[in-house]
Design a protein around this motif. Structure first.
Motif, PDB file in Angstrom:
ATOM      1  N   MET A  95      16.264 -47.422 -15.613  1.00 13.42           N
ATOM      2  CA  MET A  95      15.790 -46.071 -15.309  1.00 13.42           C
ATOM      3  C   MET A  95      15.144 -45.491 -16.556  1.00 13.42           C
ATOM      4  N   ALA A  96      14.226 -44.563 -16.345  1.00 13.62           N
ATOM      5  CA  ALA A  96      13.552 -43.947 -17.493  1.00 13.62           C
ATOM      6  C   ALA A  96      13.151 -42.516 -17.158  1.00 13.62           C
ATOM      7  N   LEU A  97      13.759 -41.580 -17.852  1.00 13.59           N
ATOM      8  CA  LEU A  97      13.338 -40.181 -17.774  1.00 13.59           C
ATOM      9  C   LEU A  97      12.125 -39.970 -18.667  1.00 13.59           C
ATOM     10  N   THR A  98      11.185 -39.140 -18.219  1.00 13.55           N
ATOM     11  CA  THR A  98      10.003 -38.870 -19.033  1.00 13.55           C
ATOM     12  C   THR A  98       9.600 -37.410 -18.896  1.00 13.55           C
ATOM     13  N   SER A  99       8.830 -36.962 -19.865  1.00 11.91           N
ATOM     14  CA  SER A  99       8.199 -35.641 -19.778  1.00 11.91           C
ATOM     15  C   SER A  99       6.896 -35.791 -19.003  1.00 11.91           C
ATOM     16  N   TRP A 100       6.155 -34.711 -18.878  1.00 11.61           N
ATOM     17  CA  TRP A 100       4.828 -34.775 -18.285  1.00 11.61           C
ATOM     18  C   TRP A 100       3.812 -35.130 -19.369  1.00 11.61           C
ATOM     19  N   ASN A 101       2.741 -35.785 -18.996  1.00 15.10           N
ATOM     20  CA  ASN A 101       1.769 -36.240 -20.003  1.00 15.10           C
ATOM     21  C   ASN A 101       0.756 -35.140 -20.313  1.00 15.10           C
ATOM     22  N   TRP A 102       1.211 -34.138 -21.058  1.00 14.15           N
ATOM     23  CA  TRP A 102       0.348 -33.049 -21.506  1.00 14.15           C
ATOM     24  C   TRP A 102      -0.486 -33.498 -22.706  1.00 14.15           C
ATOM     25  N   GLY A 103      -1.444 -32.676 -23.066  1.00 13.08           N
ATOM     26  CA  GLY A 103      -2.235 -32.936 -24.256  1.00 13.08           C
ATOM     27  C   GLY A 103      -1.444 -32.613 -25.518  1.00 13.08           C
ATOM     28  N   HIS A 104      -1.578 -33.432 -26.531  1.00  8.99           N
ATOM     29  CA  HIS A 104      -0.900 -33.228 -27.813  1.00  8.99           C
ATOM     30  C   HIS A 104      -1.884 -33.543 -28.942  1.00  8.99           C
ATOM     31  N   ILE A 105      -1.564 -33.019 -30.120  1.00  6.00           N
ATOM     32  CA  ILE A 105      -2.385 -33.278 -31.301  1.00  6.00           C
ATOM     33  C   ILE A 105      -1.729 -34.386 -32.117  1.00  6.00           C
ATOM     34  N   GLY A 117      -0.107 -37.819 -23.929  1.00  7.36           N
ATOM     35  CA  GLY A 117       0.996 -38.734 -24.181  1.00  7.36           C
ATOM     36  C   GLY A 117       2.287 -38.228 -23.569  1.00  7.36           C
ATOM     37  N   ASN A 118       3.312 -39.065 -23.610  1.00  6.65           N
ATOM     38  CA  ASN A 118       4.598 -38.742 -22.992  1.00  6.65           C
ATOM     39  C   ASN A 118       5.751 -38.985 -23.953  1.00  6.65           C
ATOM     40  N   PHE A 119       6.815 -38.244 -23.709  1.00  4.99           N
ATOM     41  CA  PHE A 119       8.119 -38.602 -24.264  1.00  4.99           C
ATOM     42  C   PHE A 119       8.823 -39.403 -23.179  1.00  4.99           C
ATOM     43  N   MET A 120       9.242 -40.629 -23.507  1.00  8.19           N
ATOM     44  CA  MET A 120       9.841 -41.511 -22.510  1.00  8.19           C
ATOM     45  C   MET A 120      11.074 -42.196 -23.069  1.00  8.19           C
ATOM     46  N   GLU A 121      11.946 -42.583 -22.155  1.00  6.76           N
ATOM     47  CA  GLU A 121      13.130 -43.335 -22.581  1.00  6.76           C
ATOM     48  C   GLU A 121      12.714 -44.720 -23.068  1.00  6.76           C
ATOM     49  N   ALA A 122      13.569 -45.318 -23.877  1.00  4.31           N
ATOM     50  CA  ALA A 122      13.233 -46.575 -24.569  1.00  4.31           C
ATOM     51  C   ALA A 122      13.059 -47.746 -23.613  1.00  4.31           C
ATOM     52  N   THR A 123      13.478 -47.605 -22.351  1.00  8.17           N
ATOM     53  CA  THR A 123      13.363 -48.699 -21.391  1.00  8.17           C
ATOM     54  C   THR A 123      11.953 -48.850 -20.821  1.00  8.17           C
ATOM     55  N   VAL A 124      11.067 -47.873 -21.054  1.00  9.53           N
ATOM     56  CA  VAL A 124       9.744 -47.866 -20.437  1.00  9.53           C
ATOM     57  C   VAL A 124       8.902 -49.095 -20.789  1.00  9.53           C
ATOM     58  N   ARG A 137       8.893 -54.566 -27.480  1.00  9.94           N
ATOM     59  CA  ARG A 137       9.201 -53.576 -26.442  1.00  9.94           C
ATOM     60  C   ARG A 137      10.467 -52.764 -26.741  1.00  9.94           C
ATOM     61  N   LYS A 138      11.099 -53.009 -27.852  1.00  9.64           N
ATOM     62  CA  LYS A 138      12.261 -52.218 -28.256  1.00  9.64           C
ATOM     63  C   LYS A 138      11.885 -51.251 -29.378  1.00  9.64           C
ATOM     64  N   ALA A 139      10.628 -50.847 -29.384  1.00 14.78           N
ATOM     65  CA  ALA A 139      10.094 -50.067 -30.507  1.00 14.78           C
ATOM     66  C   ALA A 139      10.439 -48.585 -30.433  1.00 14.78           C
ATOM     67  N   LEU A 140      11.091 -48.118 -29.374  1.00 11.58           N
ATOM     68  CA  LEU A 140      11.376 -46.680 -29.229  1.00 11.58           C
ATOM     69  C   LEU A 140      12.853 -46.348 -29.410  1.00 11.58           C
ATOM     70  N   THR A 141      13.592 -47.194 -30.104  1.00  8.08           N
ATOM     71  CA  THR A 141      15.027 -46.946 -30.262  1.00  8.08           C
ATOM     72  C   THR A 141      15.326 -45.845 -31.270  1.00  8.08           C
ATOM     73  N   VAL A 226      12.232 -45.692 -11.885  1.00  7.83           N
ATOM     74  CA  VAL A 226      13.342 -46.637 -11.740  1.00  7.83           C
ATOM     75  C   VAL A 226      12.792 -48.017 -11.411  1.00  7.83           C
ATOM     76  N   GLN A 227      13.529 -49.035 -11.839  1.00  2.00           N
ATOM     77  CA  GLN A 227      13.256 -50.411 -11.430  1.00  2.00           C
ATOM     78  C   GLN A 227      14.473 -50.915 -10.689  1.00  2.00           C
ATOM     79  N   LEU A 228      14.290 -51.319  -9.449  1.00  2.00           N
ATOM     80  CA  LEU A 228      15.409 -51.795  -8.646  1.00  2.00           C
ATOM     81  C   LEU A 228      15.883 -53.159  -9.125  1.00  2.00           C
ATOM     82  N   ALA A 229      17.144 -53.447  -8.842  1.00  2.00           N
ATOM     83  CA  ALA A 229      17.675 -54.779  -9.128  1.00  2.00           C
ATOM     84  C   ALA A 229      16.932 -55.807  -8.282  1.00  2.00           C
ATOM     85  N   ASP A 230      16.930 -57.053  -8.738  1.00  2.37           N
ATOM     86  CA  ASP A 230      16.157 -58.095  -8.062  1.00  2.37           C
ATOM     87  C   ASP A 230      16.555 -58.259  -6.598  1.00  2.37           C
TER      88      ASP A 230
END
Length: 796
Positions: A95-105, A117-124, A137-141, A226-230
């Protein structure tokens, strides 16, 4: 044998150059249209397919009932993923919670970029199978890490290694670059997301997320993927989680009967909206529409081939008779004619590929795509060759069986004549051609009529001369009084005001507004927009009752302005002066304004309340340019003032009329593409008419010479040659008009605010097609009628 067939086909093409040119030109244009539409449909149907397991990925939506209508949106609350994990964790892999992709500097050194851009959980990165060019892919820890798109990394750091470099976000917090990812595909909902920062930083920053929101089911300001289980099935999980929120939320929210649902990633693009709780295939309608157009345009080209080939049956009858008399079987003749058809089709296919290569850049610009021919994909070549062969078979089937059916005895005795009934299939095909063409013309007119109807809709404010400046930092808001005063003193600006939403959009809504006499069972969703004093003057409010906010009256800070739609919902006969309760705060209604069309111009305006807000940060400044002032000079003043008060941010401004025009972007693209395809359909139909008229004039050369000697005028001869085609085109109008009327009526049903079917669209389509037909036929008709009769009578 096959070599002989090809030799005969080539000889026939060279001998009948005009006939061959028309067949090849028609087929190549038809195949070009079909290929372009096929590439467009492929692009649409492969949207958001870049993750390895896109079938198992979904976005969580929430449905609620407002005044008897189910409204569904993707804004959810922070506690939701925890509840999903607690009850149904076995069905979810990530699962991954995120913000909305507003404009940023984004700034690094002296370079400053305005990016989404977005603020997203590390699983994205793992969930969406992001291709990491640097890092993993573990660059957001780390809470202060950030990953950049390849394009933005190059824009900020050039060819230097960006790893470990510091990037400042919104002139405030610094983040360390821990990864660079390949840009998201253009045909993706994530296209344009230029950076991703950690959700943990966002969640623990009180200026971004209020502490109470972490456990507040009523604060729906976030997104959840969300990503469902296989082993999990999307429909089964959807059924299980539907009533989850009812077990968690408080009594106030329960009255809206909230339900949770999963919207699969594979359906995000083609089914982007929900109506009464059901996903609607808005984009899928366009896919079907263009698919049908592509099939019909290609069919028109095939009809040309059939008509022109069978029309010359008498010229080929002797050939068929001789071949049969010396032992050729009918199947051998069928094979010969199919070989000719496939030979012509392959030439047209090669030309079509060339046309596609030439037209793709312009097509991409009109369609807002980045389509390229997949040269290295074997399936592309297999599909292309299959497409060419199928086209050849469709175009050649009727001529092959028709020409091979001639009786050799009749042909060689000279007693074979095609007869009137032999031309009937050709006439039916001509009627079909022009029925399709006229239907496309009417459809294109109705599409643009609907766009123009919505464009001309009263919007309740003055778009002309209104400039919107989105603010990302608090720099201007902290000195707003000085900023506003300096702009006003330039003499080029009439008013400056802040608001939480631009005049062309709504960012916030609420369902907790109450008023005198409100039905306890009535649930209504209101747009709420916080404004500063002067906002009404800046946007050009049009009052129907009461007055605007007045900065000189202290009590107006507790005032409220309603739009007409809100008054209708409330059922208030004399709303001015009434008390409106929002949460624990009471407001007095000061005035009523005409409905401002801030959202979808094709839909009913949302009930809206405007209130005074005392502090703004990342919101919008509305600036009214003084009438008669040069827009260029005014914009320069605005830009200079923005640089003075917020020197660390790039200047960003938009004209309200341009922002409003963006709302028609999709319909305009569809209208342009449909118009282009309609013109090409007419072109192909006219090629066929030209060929048929040419053949008829050639066939009746001797007759025309005799008639001319007996006193017939050029006009009489032209009318005789044109009459048959005019009758066929008139019949096609009678076929096309009811079909177009029914089809466009169904298309217009998708819009709440829609035009009526204009009667003149049918007249224009009919008149235009008739003029084109006459012009096409007249080229050959007049040429034949003006031929010297002495030459005509000598010809055999």
């Amino acid at each position: 044998m096959h070599r002989n067939y090809l030799k005969m086909a080539l000889r026939y093409l060279l001998k009948n150059k005009v006939h061959s040119f028309i067949n090849i030109a028609g087929l190549s244009v038809g195949m070009t249209v079909a290929m372009l539409i096929g590439l467009w449909i492929r692009d649409e149907c492969t949207y958001d397919r870049f993750p390895a397991h896109y079938e198992q990925i979904a976005q969580v939506y929430k449905s609620q009932v407002f005044n008897g209508e189910i409204k569904t949106g993707r804004a959810i609350s922070i506690p939701l993923p925890g509840a999903l994990k607690a009850r149904y964790g076995e069905y979810f892999k990530q699962m991954a919670l995120t913000s909305w992709n507003w404009g940023h500097i984004l700034s690094a050194g002296d370079k400053k970029l305005l990016q989404r851009g977005n603020f997203m959980e590390a699983t994205v990165p793992e969930m969406f199978s992001m291709h990491m060019l640097r890092g993993d892919r573990k660059a957001l820890t780390d809470p202060h890490s950030m990953i950049l798109s390849q394009t933005v990394a190059r824009a900020l750091f050039g060819d230097a290694n960006p790893m470990g470099q510091l990037v400042k976000l919104d002139n405030d917090q610094s983040f360390r670059v821990t990864g660079v990812y390949e840009d998201f595909p253009y045909n993706s909902d994530f296209n344009g997301i230029s950076f991703i920062a950690p959700w943990e930083f966002y969640l623990n920053n009180p200026s971004l997320v209020k502490p109470r929101s972490k456990n507040d089911w009523g604060d729906n300001s976030y997104q959840l993927y969300v990503q469902l289980a296989d082993h999990a099935d999307m429909e089964v999980v959807n059924a299980k989680i539907a009533d989850l929120s009812l077990q968690e939320v408080d009594a106030f929210i329960k009255q809206y009967n909230p339900k949770i649902l999963l919207h699969p990633m594979s359906r995000w693009h083609l089914y982007p909206t929900f109506k009464n709780g059901v996903a609607v295939g808005d984009r899928l309608q366009y896919v079907w529409m263009f698919g049908i157009i592509g099939v019909f345009v290609l069919l028109l080209a095939c009809i040309n081939f059939m008509n022109l080939t069978t029309a010359r049956s008498e010229k080929r009858a002797k050939e068929v008779g001789i071949r049969k008399s010396i032992g050729s079987m009918r199947l051998q003749l069928v094979a010969q004619f199919f070989t000719e058809s496939l030979f012509v089709t392959m030439i047209a296919y090669v030309l079509a590929i060339g046309f596609v290569l030439l037209l793709l850049p312009a097509f991409n610009e009109v369609a807002d795509k980045q389509i390229a021919l997949p040269w290295r994909n074997p399936l592309f070549w297999l599909a292309g060759l299959s497409f060419a062969v199928l086209t050849g078979l469709i175009a050649g089937t009727y001529p092959a069986f028709y020409l091979s059916s001639f009786q050799p005895v009749k042909v060689l005795k000279g007693s074979y004549k095609a007869g009137k009934l032999a031309s009937m299939p050709r006439k039916v095909l001509v009627v079909l051609q022009f029925s399709v063409s006229v239907t496309l013309i009417i459809g294109t007119i109705v599409v643009f009529r609907q766009i123009q109807y919505a464009r001309n809709r009263p919007v309740g404010y003055d778009r002309e001369g209104l400039v919107t400046v989105p603010t990302i930092t608090a720099a201007i808001a902290d000195h707003f009084a000085s900023f506003r005063q300096e702009l006003l003193t330039t003499g080029k600006i009439d008013e400056v005001a802040f608001s939480t939403s631009p005049a062309t959009g709504v960012n916030n809504n609420t369902s907790s507004i109450r008023w005198p006499g409100k039905d306890p069972d009535m649930t209504v969703d209101f747009a709420n927009i916080g404004v500063s004093f002067g906002f009404g003057k800046a946007v050009g409010w049009q009052f129907t009752a009461g007055r605007d906010f007045n900065a000189g009256m202290a009590t107006d800070s507790d005032g409220m302005v309603l739009n007409q739609r809100a008054v209708e919902y409330m059922g208030l006969k004399e709303p001015v002066g009434k008390t409106i309760t929002w949460g624990d705060h009471q407001f007095r209604v000061l005035g009523i304004v005409k409905d401002m069309v801030m959202q979808n111009p094709y839909e009913v305006v949302m009930p809206t309340v405007f209130y005074i807000r005392d502090h703004f940060m990342d919101n919008y400044v509305s600036i009214r340019i003084r009438p008669g002032t040069s827009a260029v000079a005014a914009v320069q003043v605005i830009a200079d003032m923005c640089r003075k008060y917020d020197p660390e941010s790039p200047v960003n401004y938009k004209f309200a009329d341009a922002m409003y025009e963006e709302k028609f972007r999709d319909e305009i693209r569809v209208g342009k593409l449909a118009g282009i395809f309609a013109l090409l359909a007419i072109f192909i139909s006219c090629l066929g008419l030209f060929g048929m008229a040419s053949f008829m004039a050639e066939q009746r050369t001797k007759e025309l010479g005799i008639r001319k000697i007996l006193g017939a005028s050029v006009f009489n001869l032209w009318g005789m040659l044109s009459k048959e085609f005019i009758i066929l085109v008139m019949i096609s109008f009678l076929v096309a008009m009811p079909l177009a009327h029914v089809g466009m009526a169904v298309w217009l049903e998708r819009y709440t605010y829609r035009t009526v079917m204009p009667w003149w669209a049918f007249v224009v389509a009919a008149g235009g097609a008739m003029v084109i037909t006459l012009a096409t036929v007249s080229v050959q008709g007049i040429k034949a009628a003006m031929m010297n009769p002495v030459k005509s009578l000598k010809m055999e």
